[in-house]
Design a protein around this motif. Structure first.
Motif, PDB file in Angstrom:
ATOM      1  N   THR A   1      -1.750  36.961  10.341  1.00 46.51           N
ATOM      2  CA  THR A   1      -2.313  37.000   9.551  1.00 46.51           C
ATOM      3  C   THR A   1      -1.673  38.008   9.154  1.00 46.51           C
ATOM      4  OG1 THR A   1      -4.297  38.182  10.541  1.00 46.51           O
ATOM      5  CG2 THR A   1      -4.970  36.608   9.935  1.00 46.51           C
ATOM      6  N   ASN A   2      -1.072  39.112   9.378  1.00 45.77           N
ATOM      7  CA  ASN A   2      -0.066  40.360   9.085  1.00 45.77           C
ATOM      8  C   ASN A   2       1.368  40.376   9.820  1.00 45.77           C
ATOM      9  OD1 ASN A   2      -2.792  41.053   7.324  1.00 45.77           O
ATOM     10  ND2 ASN A   2      -3.405  41.990   8.882  1.00 45.77           N
ATOM     11  N   PRO A   3       1.878  39.105   9.723  1.00 43.46           N
ATOM     12  CA  PRO A   3       3.052  38.977  10.070  1.00 43.46           C
ATOM     13  C   PRO A   3       4.179  40.412   9.399  1.00 43.46           C
ATOM     14  CG  PRO A   3       3.100  37.356   9.111  1.00 43.46           C
ATOM     15  CD  PRO A   3       2.048  38.126   8.561  1.00 43.46           C
ATOM     16  N   VAL A   4       5.045  40.987  10.896  1.00 46.00           N
ATOM     17  CA  VAL A   4       5.423  41.981  10.641  1.00 46.00           C
ATOM     18  C   VAL A   4       7.154  41.185   9.463  1.00 46.00           C
ATOM     19  CG1 VAL A   4       7.732  43.396  11.244  1.00 46.00           C
ATOM     20  CG2 VAL A   4       5.245  43.575  12.579  1.00 46.00           C
ATOM     21  N   LEU A   5       8.049  41.782   8.716  1.00 47.44           N
ATOM     22  CA  LEU A   5       8.572  41.338   7.827  1.00 47.44           C
ATOM     23  C   LEU A   5      10.312  42.050   8.331  1.00 47.44           C
ATOM     24  CD1 LEU A   5       8.003  40.963   4.310  1.00 47.44           C
ATOM     25  CD2 LEU A   5       7.533  39.046   6.210  1.00 47.44           C
ATOM     26  N   LEU A   6      10.975  41.293   9.184  1.00 48.63           N
ATOM     27  CA  LEU A   6      12.408  41.349   9.631  1.00 48.63           C
ATOM     28  C   LEU A   6      13.318  41.931   8.671  1.00 48.63           C
ATOM     29  CD1 LEU A   6      12.221  39.071  12.214  1.00 48.63           C
ATOM     30  CD2 LEU A   6      11.907  41.541  13.192  1.00 48.63           C
TER      31      LEU A   6
ATOM     32  N   ASN B   1      12.243  38.058   6.525  1.00 51.58           N
ATOM     33  CA  ASN B   1      12.821  37.590   7.396  1.00 51.58           C
ATOM     34  C   ASN B   1      11.037  37.351   8.266  1.00 51.58           C
ATOM     35  OD1 ASN B   1      13.071  34.796   8.371  1.00 51.58           O
ATOM     36  ND2 ASN B   1      13.516  35.574   9.548  1.00 51.58           N
ATOM     37  N   PRO B   2       9.826  37.204   8.156  1.00 52.46           N
ATOM     38  CA  PRO B   2       8.752  36.816   8.773  1.00 52.46           C
ATOM     39  C   PRO B   2       8.925  36.680   9.853  1.00 52.46           C
ATOM     40  CG  PRO B   2       8.811  35.738   7.274  1.00 52.46           C
ATOM     41  CD  PRO B   2       9.872  35.761   7.198  1.00 52.46           C
ATOM     42  N   GLN B   3       8.696  37.923  11.335  1.00 43.36           N
ATOM     43  CA  GLN B   3       8.165  37.549  12.178  1.00 43.36           C
ATOM     44  C   GLN B   3       7.229  36.893  12.574  1.00 43.36           C
ATOM     45  OE1 GLN B   3       8.000  41.269  14.340  1.00 43.36           O
ATOM     46  NE2 GLN B   3       8.900  40.430  16.252  1.00 43.36           N
ATOM     47  N   ILE B   4       7.299  35.498  13.034  1.00 41.13           N
ATOM     48  CA  ILE B   4       6.345  34.639  13.825  1.00 41.13           C
ATOM     49  C   ILE B   4       6.853  34.343  15.283  1.00 41.13           C
ATOM     50  CG2 ILE B   4       4.994  32.215  13.128  1.00 41.13           C
ATOM     51  CD1 ILE B   4       4.350  34.454  11.388  1.00 41.13           C
ATOM     52  N   ALA B   5       5.077  34.052  15.913  1.00 44.91           N
ATOM     53  CA  ALA B   5       5.320  33.981  18.003  1.00 44.91           C
ATOM     54  C   ALA B   5       5.679  32.753  16.864  1.00 44.91           C
ATOM     55  CB  ALA B   5       4.027  33.853  17.923  1.00 44.91           C
ATOM     56  N   LYS B   6       6.711  32.038  18.289  1.00 46.32           N
ATOM     57  CA  LYS B   6       7.449  30.734  18.478  1.00 46.32           C
ATOM     58  C   LYS B   6       6.036  30.222  18.073  1.00 46.32           C
ATOM     59  CE  LYS B   6       9.598  28.333  22.219  1.00 46.32           C
ATOM     60  NZ  LYS B   6      10.550  28.863  23.781  1.00 46.32           N
TER      61      LYS B   6
ATOM     62  N   ALA C   1       1.926  29.362   9.209  1.00 43.57           N
ATOM     63  CA  ALA C   1       1.776  30.528   8.578  1.00 43.57           C
ATOM     64  C   ALA C   1       3.374  31.529   8.976  1.00 43.57           C
ATOM     65  CB  ALA C   1       1.775  30.955  10.574  1.00 43.57           C
ATOM     66  N   TYR C   2       4.511  30.830   8.888  1.00 43.53           N
ATOM     67  CA  TYR C   2       5.511  31.547   8.138  1.00 43.53           C
ATOM     68  C   TYR C   2       6.125  31.904   6.830  1.00 43.53           C
ATOM     69  CZ  TYR C   2      10.623  31.883   7.879  1.00 43.53           C
ATOM     70  OH  TYR C   2      12.360  32.009   7.088  1.00 43.53           O
TER      71      TYR C   2
ATOM     72  N   LYS D   1       8.049  19.780  13.745  1.00 42.70           N
ATOM     73  CA  LYS D   1       8.581  21.312  13.520  1.00 42.70           C
ATOM     74  C   LYS D   1       7.761  22.140  14.423  1.00 42.70           C
ATOM     75  CE  LYS D   1       6.119  19.834   8.863  1.00 42.70           C
ATOM     76  NZ  LYS D   1       5.674  19.976   7.678  1.00 42.70           N
ATOM     77  N   ALA D   2       8.527  23.183  14.136  1.00 44.08           N
ATOM     78  CA  ALA D   2       8.980  24.039  14.818  1.00 44.08           C
ATOM     79  C   ALA D   2       8.541  25.133  14.741  1.00 44.08           C
ATOM     80  CB  ALA D   2       9.267  23.953  16.571  1.00 44.08           C
ATOM     81  N   VAL D   3       7.791  26.857  14.967  1.00 50.33           N
ATOM     82  CA  VAL D   3       8.969  28.653  15.015  1.00 50.33           C
ATOM     83  C   VAL D   3       9.655  28.481  15.714  1.00 50.33           C
ATOM     84  CG1 VAL D   3       8.552  30.498  14.436  1.00 50.33           C
ATOM     85  CG2 VAL D   3       7.318  28.951  12.800  1.00 50.33           C
ATOM     86  N   LYS D   4      10.969  28.509  15.620  1.00 52.67           N
ATOM     87  CA  LYS D   4      11.941  29.205  17.073  1.00 52.67           C
ATOM     88  C   LYS D   4      12.509  30.817  16.179  1.00 52.67           C
ATOM     89  CE  LYS D   4      11.461  25.327  20.360  1.00 52.67           C
ATOM     90  NZ  LYS D   4      12.896  24.748  21.569  1.00 52.67           N
TER      91      LYS D   4
END
Length: 156
Positions: free
Chosen positions: A23-28, A32-37, A46-47, A75-78
């Motif tokens: 809900t509150n991702p860190v922006l790198l 670029n959003p830091q979203i868990a794999k 979420a990304y 789809k995936a986030v890696k």
């Protein structure tokens, strides 16, 4: 009994931390959003929701275009980037936010027609950059996505 309570507390704390990250991702750097794999639509959404400013709207448009162009796309986030592929065949496209643009990485881009304009140090990879003021040629993007989805995917 004390062991049970601490395990339960640890599980609740871990779940709460994971929910907060979504809900509150860190922006790198570069935004670029830091979203868990994670695999599936949820981490990708979420990304996209966490993409800053105009990039989120473009992210929604891109995701819809890709989903329309490749029914059943996987789809995936890696590595803090959404990936799109064909299950069991690998990934054909990656998305990444930078400060002033969104980068699309076609992993077999040299085999697309026409070849996307952005060069890479990797022989087969080609990039396409989207800036805020750009008018998206959705027909061309859809054609690249369709072509890319039919090529052997990248194993990551």
């Amino acid at each position: 009994m004390a062991g049970r309570t601490s395990r339960t507390s640890a599980r609740v704390a871990k779940k709460t931390a994971a929910e907060a990250a979504i809900t509150n991702p860190v922006l790198l750097s570069g935004g670029n959003p830091q979203i868990a794999k994670g695999y599936g639509d949820a981490p990708v959404q979420a990304y996209i929701a966490a993409m800053p400013g105009w990039k989120s709207d473009v992210g929604h448009r891109l995701d819809a275009l890709i989903t329309r162009s490749v029914p059943g796309v996987y789809k995936a986030v890696k590595w803090n980037s959404p990936l799109y592929g064909i299950e069991g065949q690998g990934w054909f496209l990656g998305v990444h936010c930078f400060a002033n643009y969104i980068k699309l990485a076609f992993f077999r881009g040299m085999s697309l027609s026409p070849i996307p304009p952005g060069e890479s140090k990797q022989k087969e990879v080609r990039y396409f950059h989207i800036h805020e003021a750009d008018q998206l040629d959705e027909a061309q993007l859809a054609a690249w996505v369709e072509q890319a989805s039919k090529l052997p995917g990248e194993r990551m």
